[in-house]
Scaffold this motif. Structure first.
Motif, PDB file in Angstrom:
ATOM      1  N   PRO A 250       0.800  -1.237   0.000  1.00 23.35           N
ATOM      2  CA  PRO A 250       0.000   0.000   0.000  1.00 23.35           C
ATOM      3  C   PRO A 250       0.829   1.282   0.000  1.00 23.35           C
ATOM      4  O   PRO A 250       0.305   2.340  -0.353  1.00 23.35           O
ATOM      5  CB  PRO A 250      -0.822  -0.117   1.299  1.00 23.35           C
ATOM      6  CG  PRO A 250      -0.824  -1.567   1.641  1.00 23.35           C
ATOM      7  CD  PRO A 250       0.499  -2.083   1.156  1.00 23.35           C
ATOM      8  N   ARG A 267      -6.251   1.309   0.918  1.00 22.59           N
ATOM      9  CA  ARG A 267      -4.965   0.873   1.461  1.00 22.59           C
ATOM     10  C   ARG A 267      -5.110  -0.448   2.219  1.00 22.59           C
ATOM     11  O   ARG A 267      -4.277  -1.356   2.093  1.00 22.59           O
ATOM     12  CB  ARG A 267      -4.385   1.943   2.383  1.00 22.59           C
ATOM     13  CG  ARG A 267      -3.932   3.202   1.662  1.00 22.59           C
ATOM     14  CD  ARG A 267      -3.218   4.146   2.603  1.00 22.59           C
ATOM     15  NE  ARG A 267      -2.920   5.418   1.963  1.00 22.59           N
ATOM     16  CZ  ARG A 267      -1.883   5.643   1.176  1.00 22.59           C
ATOM     17  NH1 ARG A 267      -1.041   4.653   0.916  1.00 22.59           N
ATOM     18  NH2 ARG A 267      -1.681   6.836   0.633  1.00 22.59           N
ATOM     19  N   LEU A 270      -5.660  -3.292  -0.302  1.00 20.06           N
ATOM     20  CA  LEU A 270      -4.430  -3.665  -0.989  1.00 20.06           C
ATOM     21  C   LEU A 270      -3.551  -4.546  -0.116  1.00 20.06           C
ATOM     22  O   LEU A 270      -2.942  -5.512  -0.595  1.00 20.06           O
ATOM     23  CB  LEU A 270      -3.657  -2.413  -1.409  1.00 20.06           C
ATOM     24  CG  LEU A 270      -4.185  -1.671  -2.625  1.00 20.06           C
ATOM     25  CD1 LEU A 270      -3.470  -0.333  -2.784  1.00 20.06           C
ATOM     26  CD2 LEU A 270      -4.022  -2.510  -3.893  1.00 20.06           C
TER      27      LEU A 270
END
Length: 292
Positions: A250, A267, A270
């Motif tokens: 991220p 984020r 990910l």
């Protein structure tokens, strides 16, 4: 609006040279949305539907040359072994109808950061073959995306094909969306192991102004595998290595808050996708060794 319909590739290049602002259309899955919602009004449309060679793929010395207008459905059916991450990404595109029309060339031309094929192409280290009446050149995928919905094409150039090396190791693709079909990715992630060069490549989609690689995460994972002798030994991936990889991915992103999700959610997603996909790819790498 003029409608240009060349019958050959040479005619298409000549038309693009004469009308640099003409918007190419093949499957139309992106272009027609923009036209129908009056988001774009080009001076001309350049229909590439009659050019048969754009709808073909072939094996080359270094992999696969994928014609720009090969639809996603054929990638899923015919290239799952050679280009596994791209086939996985193609399988997530829209509905069966969209997969029968949509193309990687169209995805590249639109250059949307949310395009499903971009993370897989980055992870595979693809090259984009573009052409004009001036000649042909190949653009490394890392250099192709220049901004939000912008690419490295010159005004008189068209995308002819994408060159992708045949996978020499496991590849994965993962996408987060509100449902499985007919959805734009909230974020997407792809990872590919390249045992011949002992390298790792990644691709992140819909979490930055352009598709990007998580280079720090790639270097960390490749180094950790090398240091532990895992490329040869193919032992279990240490949990701390997977966790660190998931932390680093991220960091390469620069997401925003929008109607599809917050930056914080992207984020977090990910990180989760990175940890899962690296586990899947490594497990496959180990199974391949045992089955060989």
């Amino acid at each position: 609006m003029d409608f240009l319909r060349p019958a050959t590739w040479e005619e298409a290049l000549a038309a693009k040279a004469e009308h640099p602002a003409a918007l190419p259309i093949a499957g139309g899955t992106d272009v027609m949305v923009e036209l129908n919602f009056d988001r774009r009004r080009p001076e001309a449309l350049l229909d590439l539907g009659r050019i048969a060679e754009l709808r073909e793929w072939e094996t080359t010395d270094d992999g696969v040359r994928l014609g720009a207008a090969v639809p996603y459905a054929r990638i899923v059916r015919e290239l799952r072994g050679a280009l596994p991450a791209l086939a996985l990404a193609a399988h997530t595109v829209g509905s069966p109808q969209i997969r029968n029309r949509g193309t990687v060339g169209g995805n590249l031309g639109a250059a949307s950061p949310a395009g499903d094929s971009h993370p897989a192409l980055l992870a595979a280290g693809a090259e984009v073959e573009v052409a004009s009446v001036r000649g042909v050149r190949r653009i490394p995928i890392d250099d192709f995306y220049t901004g939000v919905k912008r690419n490295a094409l010159a005004p008189d150039e068209l995308i002819a094909a994408v060159h992708v090396a045949r996978a020499d190791g496991p590849q994965q693709f993962s996408k987060v969306g509100t449902r499985n079909a007919m959805v734009i990715a909230v974020c997407a992630f792809s990872v590919a192991l390249h045992p011949r060069t002992r390298t790792v490549r990644t691709g992140i989609g819909s979490a930055a102004p352009t598709p990007v690689r998580a280079r720090e995460a790639e270097e960390f994972l490749a180094g950790a595998l090398e240091e532990a002798g895992l490329w040869e030994g193919r032992g279990a991936l240490p949990p701390e290595v997977a966790a660190r990889f998931a932390e680093l991915v991220p960091r390469a992103a620069s997401p925003i808050d929008d109607v599809r999700g917050s930056a914080a959610y992207r984020r977090r997603a990910l990180a989760v996708m990175a940890r899962r996909t690296v586990g899947w790819t490594w497990d496959e790498y180990r199974r391949t060794d045992r089955c060989a």
